[in-house]
Design an enzyme around this catalytic site. Structure first.
Site, PDB file in Angstrom:
ATOM      1  N   GLU A 179      -8.000   3.551  -7.479  1.00  0.00           N
ATOM      2  CA  GLU A 179      -6.909   2.628  -7.824  1.00  0.00           C
ATOM      3  C   GLU A 179      -5.648   3.311  -7.331  1.00  0.00           C
ATOM      4  O   GLU A 179      -5.347   4.429  -7.742  1.00  0.00           O
ATOM      5  CB  GLU A 179      -6.903   2.427  -9.346  1.00  0.00           C
ATOM      6  N   CYS A 202       1.693   1.718 -11.903  1.00  0.00           N
ATOM      7  CA  CYS A 202       1.282   1.110 -10.632  1.00  0.00           C
ATOM      8  C   CYS A 202       1.509  -0.386 -10.671  1.00  0.00           C
ATOM      9  O   CYS A 202       1.669  -1.033  -9.656  1.00  0.00           O
ATOM     10  CB  CYS A 202      -0.154   1.459 -10.269  1.00  0.00           C
TER      11      CYS A 202
END
Lengths: 523, 458
Positions: free
Chosen positions: A285, A319
């Site tokens: 990720e 993020c």
């Protein structure tokens, strides 16, 4: 599945208790109570090299000493896990799931203490810290629940004279490389996913938040994960992280962090070396440059509030954070003017202060990198707002750039800081086009009151997590499975129904049940 | 002499019922304009109550309309929200909901729709500015109705916006202080009633005065808001005006109550006449809050005013507690709020020497209870007042006013964009399945049913 409830800070008693725990934790910190050492075979190892973990709000304050593992420790850990892997993989899935529930319980019992450590070591504000802890608890409960679902073997088709069974087995050894921005939730989620699926697992925490990870590692062992099924290896990522990624004994790598490191891991993991059993599976990720579209008809009250929080909460170090806003037509002027005014008044300050909205960045290096970038960008772009910060601590001021050129680096590169770029477009279609002009596809947001445009966003605004008429961070386990595509990552969504399968290898067994002219079905 | 409590309550109940019947009789066939089917609003209400899909779409359209500039944008939204409903609702088509946004018909549609929504808003909002509202306020006084003015605003997201909001309050106090007392209609409606010490009254939404107000910023919120309330209270004193502090959601209320006690407990404001605060009967904690307000009033030595309402944040709070898996701070069943309202009414009336009770409701049963219980306790119409929302239930307001009670209307002022949020809440309130007004004026419910004693459930 029920999500852990966030602490209700509107209740004075909860605030007081939380404050009290912060104070108690501060006392323990000052007494040198917290430290991080490698845990191999259930034993804490003292190593030749240590570093001091510090408080980003006040770098003079030490949180604890972190003993760094080196390559030899990695080898010891791998040896221990190879010994334990088989028996852990054969432990009934239901037992492993129960251990996850115990890990959840262990965190519940120390909930506010964990939050306090997150506030001190990772610099997250109160609510964000509590959110981190409940997300970690949710991961344990959800993946336990998911494992119960995936564990039973099932018959693929019912055919006379043969049994066809499909089931999942662990991959072997899992390596978790964790980030510091969700210092408990993400390492926990990745680790317990690997463990519950029956993989012996190494957790390599982020250097900056090793103390929190060490408390988690302790909870993992206390919950009953066997000593040779789990190893905790704090240390230098470039040294031991890289070494472990390359190692032939690793079967699955689960990483959350920057695109640069992620792609590097994917490349290295694909090189097969002599003696290697498996082609390594990588789940990564990696980041985002997430855009929010503010439509011409948006409710600006909600849009300004939602973007403000998405961009500046946890100082933009998520993020999922918003770093680009695309505003349609006449909404541009009022939106930009209101968000600049609003940004001026939010509290930039130490994470221990309950009212803090914008906390410091994680470390000196990040702070300097971002301050230099802002200086560079302000020569090429219109810096409409630059906030102020306390002198002490790794703060950077919240910044808002307007009329940003959508081909520029400012528009395209992830900064991971409270820096927001705004641009104006004339139609909603154009806004989607500009939003997708990015190498990333993690989160995105739309503020609109046009049913037609909302429908268009569903279809065309292809990001992993799309949020309509709300902020774009804070995905909740199970409710909002989280993860992106394109350069935002490979692998399916954390906290979602396809996540655990990535740590598993499916197998099929077909058995001919016909013997000497008789078959059980016909008897 | 001790009376039998059951007999006592039966007697009170029969008084409430006969009083309530009289009110219903006075109202007769009269309808609030919101329900009058000859008007646009009335038709929208009727369709909303019979077609749930239409209701959602219509209210969403109303919410977005003021932010739309071009006629093309308006026509496009009308089409997007209503073209499906037009298939089922006779009469909608004539508004041109299916017209192409760029066509002449589409443009005409937008002009009609925008104008109609503006009219609908004007029914509940008396004007954009204090000066523009003077005419409506004077009309109310002429009708023997008192008022309190509330200023609608967008979210307060910055200190710049907080300052604008603050200045609007100061301006309103100045304008009203200068203009209103000069009217001949400003003679007290009831001589000697404390609510008529001054014809000027404002209701203040405190959270809008500080952009960073919130529970995690508690101490500073109390400090900053106390400062700002002092400025408003000084301006109110200068202009001889009354002030109510509105209650808000559970997250902000502890701050609001503390600011109220801080400022009006100070020496400078001890002579401030009947500083007002609001108590929400739907809140489980409301009784506790009321007792703390009573002890504050006793300590202060001079009475305060308490407006008792059911509460206006039920949907938002229910969603918040539901999404976070928190126990709801509010009663989940409306009847419980009604029952608690009566319980709190008793406490207020029993303590009227310390408080001026103001019963804010459109529910005739709730108001009849307060009036009858007050009478039983020997209070006169000078010892309390009734409050209702501007534009919501004129026939009820007039019926009580004619019977000699002081009725004060809560009158919002503000521009179209923030006004829409308020308008949608009013429309929802009128059309909800639980709405007393809906039952009374639309569903033609039985009077007995409407006057039934509520019981606390959950």
């Amino acid at each position: 599945m029920k999500n852990e409830s966030p602490l209700d800070f509107t209740i004075a008693h909860n605030r007081d208790e939380f404050q009290k725990t912060i104070e108690e934790t501060n006392v323990r910190i000052s007494q040198g109570h917290y430290k991080a050492t490698p845990l191999i075979g259930g034993k804490a190892i003292t190593t030749p090299h240590s570093e001091i973990s510090i408080d980003p709000s006040d770098p003079d304050q030490q949180i604890g000493e972190v003993w760094y593992a080196n390559k030899e420790h990695c080898d010891q850990a791998l040896k221990s896990l190879r010994e334990g892997a088989e028996s852990w993989s054969e432990t009934p899935a239901a037992e492993r799931a129960d251990i996850l529930r115990k890990i959840a319980q262990g965190m519940r019992e120390r909930r506010n203490e964990l939050s306090a450590l997150i506030i001190r070591e990772a610099g997250k504000p109160w609510k964000e810290a509590d959110g981190d802890v409940i997300e970690a608890i949710d991961f344990c409960d959800y993946y336990a629940h998911e494992m119960d679902r995936l564990a039973p073997k099932h018959q693929t088709m019912d055919v006379m004279g043969e049994g066809n069974y499909y089931f999942y087995e662990p991959r072997g050894l899992g390596l978790i490389i964790a980030p510091w921005n969700f210092p408990l939730a993400i390492p926990c989620g990745m680790t317990v996913a690997s463990l519950v699926t029956g993989n012996a697992t190494i957790l390599k925490p982020a250097e900056q938040t090793s103390i929190i990870a060490a408390v988690f590692a302790q909870i993992v062992l206390e919950a009953g994960v066997p000593a040779n099924a789990f190893a905790f290896l704090p240390g230098d990522g470039e040294d031991i992280g890289a070494y472990l990624v390359d190692h032939i004994d690793i079967d699955v790598i689960c990483f959350t962090g920057s695109k640069g490191v992620g792609l590097d891991i994917i490349r290295k993991a694909s090189e097969v070396k002599p003696g290697q059993r498996n082609v390594k599976k990588v789940i990564a990720e990696m980041g985002g440059k997430n855009a929010v579209i503010v439509d011409e008809d948006a409710d600006l009250d909600e849009a300004v509030k939602g973007v403000l929080y998405s961009a500046f909460g946890h100082a933009g170090q998520k993020c999922s954070a918003c770093s680009r806003v695309i505003i349609v037509g006449d909404a541009y002027e009022p939106f930009v003017s209101r968000i600049c005014d609003a940004a001026k008044d939010i509290a930039v300050g130490p994470s221990q202060n309950p009212e803090t909205f914008v906390n410091p960045l994680i470390d000196f290096e990040s702070q300097q990198r971002v301050l230099n970038l802002v200086d560079e960008y302000k020569n090429e772009h219109n810096l409409a707002f630059r906030g102020t910060t306390p002198h002490k601590g790794y703060f950077v001021p919240p910044c808002i750039f307007t009329d940003v050129d959508t081909t520029s680096a400012l528009w395209n590169e992830e900064i991971f800081a409270p820096v927001l770029a705004c641009c104006k477009v004339s139609t909603f279609e154009e806004a989607i086009h500009v939003a997708l002009k990015s190498q990333y596809a993690l989160t995105g947001g739309v503020f609109s009151r046009s049913p037609k445009n909302i429908e268009l966003a569903w279809k065309k605004f292809r990001v992993g997590n799309l949020y309509i008429n709300r902020s774009i961070t804070g995905a909740i386990v199970c409710r909002q499975p989280f993860g992106g595509s394109r350069m935002s990552g490979v692998g399916s969504k954390a906290g979602g129904p396809d996540y655990l399968i990535q740590f598993l290898e499916p197998r099929t067994v077909t058995e001919n049940t016909m013997r000497r002219g008789f078959t059980p079905e016909l008897i | 002499m001790t009376s039998n409590p059951t007999a006592h309550s039966t007697k009170l109940h029969s008084e409430i019922v006969s009083f309530g019947r009289e009110i219903f009789r006075d109202i007769g066939e009269e309808q609030p304009s919101a329900f009058n089917k000859n008007y646009w609003t009335g038709r929208i209400m009727e369709w909303s109550m019979t077609q749930p899909d239409f209701k959602t779409n219509m209210f969403r359209l109303v919410d977005v309309l003021p932010s739309l500039q071009s006629s093309r944008a308006i026509a496009a939204h009308v089409h997007e929200y209503l073209s499906e409903s037009a298939k089922h609702i006779h009469g909608l088509v004539e508004w041109g909901v299916s017209a192409k946004p760029n066509s002449l018909r589409g443009k005409l549609t937008s002009a009609v729709v925008k104008q109609s929504v503006r009219q609908m808003a004007q029914q509940f909002i008396a004007g954009e500015t204090p000066s523009s509202a003077l005419k409506q306020l004077r009309r109310l006084r002429k009708l023997q109705l008192s008022f309190t003015v509330d200023l609608l605003g967008e979210y307060c997201l910055s200190e710049k916006e907080a300052e604008v909001y603050m200045n609007r309050y100061l301006e309103a106090l100045e304008v009203f202080g200068k203009e209103v007392p000069a009217w001949k209609e400003s003679q007290p409606i009831i001589e000697g009633h404390p609510g008529e010490i001054s014809p000027v009254c404002v209701s203040v939404k405190l959270s809008a005065l500080y952009s960073q107000c919130g529970p995690l910023n508690y101490t500073k919120s109390v400090q900053v808001l106390s400062d700002r309330l002092r400025s408003i209270a000084r301006m109110a004193k200068e202009n001889n005006a009354l002030v109510y502090i509105d209650a808000e959601d559970t997250a902000h209320n502890p701050i609001i109550y503390e600011v109220f006690r801080t400022v009006f407990g100070e020496k400078e404001f001890l002579d401030f006449p009947y500083p007002g605060i609001v108590l929400q009967a739907y809140a489980r904690e409301s009784e506790e809050i009321l007792y703390s307000l009573l002890s504050f009033a006793k300590e202060r030595g001079k009475p305060i005013a308490v407006r008792l309402v059911k509460g206006a944040y039920w949907d938002a709070e229910t969603v918040t507690s539901n999404q976070n898996d928190w126990p709801s701070p509010l009663y989940s069943i409306k009847e419980s709020s009604d029952a608690n309202y009566e319980k709190l009414s008793r406490v207020l009336i029993d303590n009227h020497e310390y408080v001026l009770p103001a019963f804010g409701s459109h529910n005739i049963r709730s108001l009849a209870f307060a009036c009858c219980y007050a009478k039983e306790k020997g209070l006169t119409e000078k010892d309390f007042e009734l409050q209702m929302l501007y534009g919501m239930a004129e026939p009820i307001a007039r019926a009580f006013s004619k019977r000699g009670y002081l009725v004060r209307l809560y009158v919002p002022l503000g521009e179209m964009i923030p006004g829409m949020g308020y308008l949608v809440r009013r429309l929802l309130e009128n059309t909800s399945n639980e709405s007393f007004l809906r039952h009374t004026f639309f569903d033609d419910a039985e009077v007995e049913e409407l006057l039934k004693e509520p019981h606390l459930q959950d």
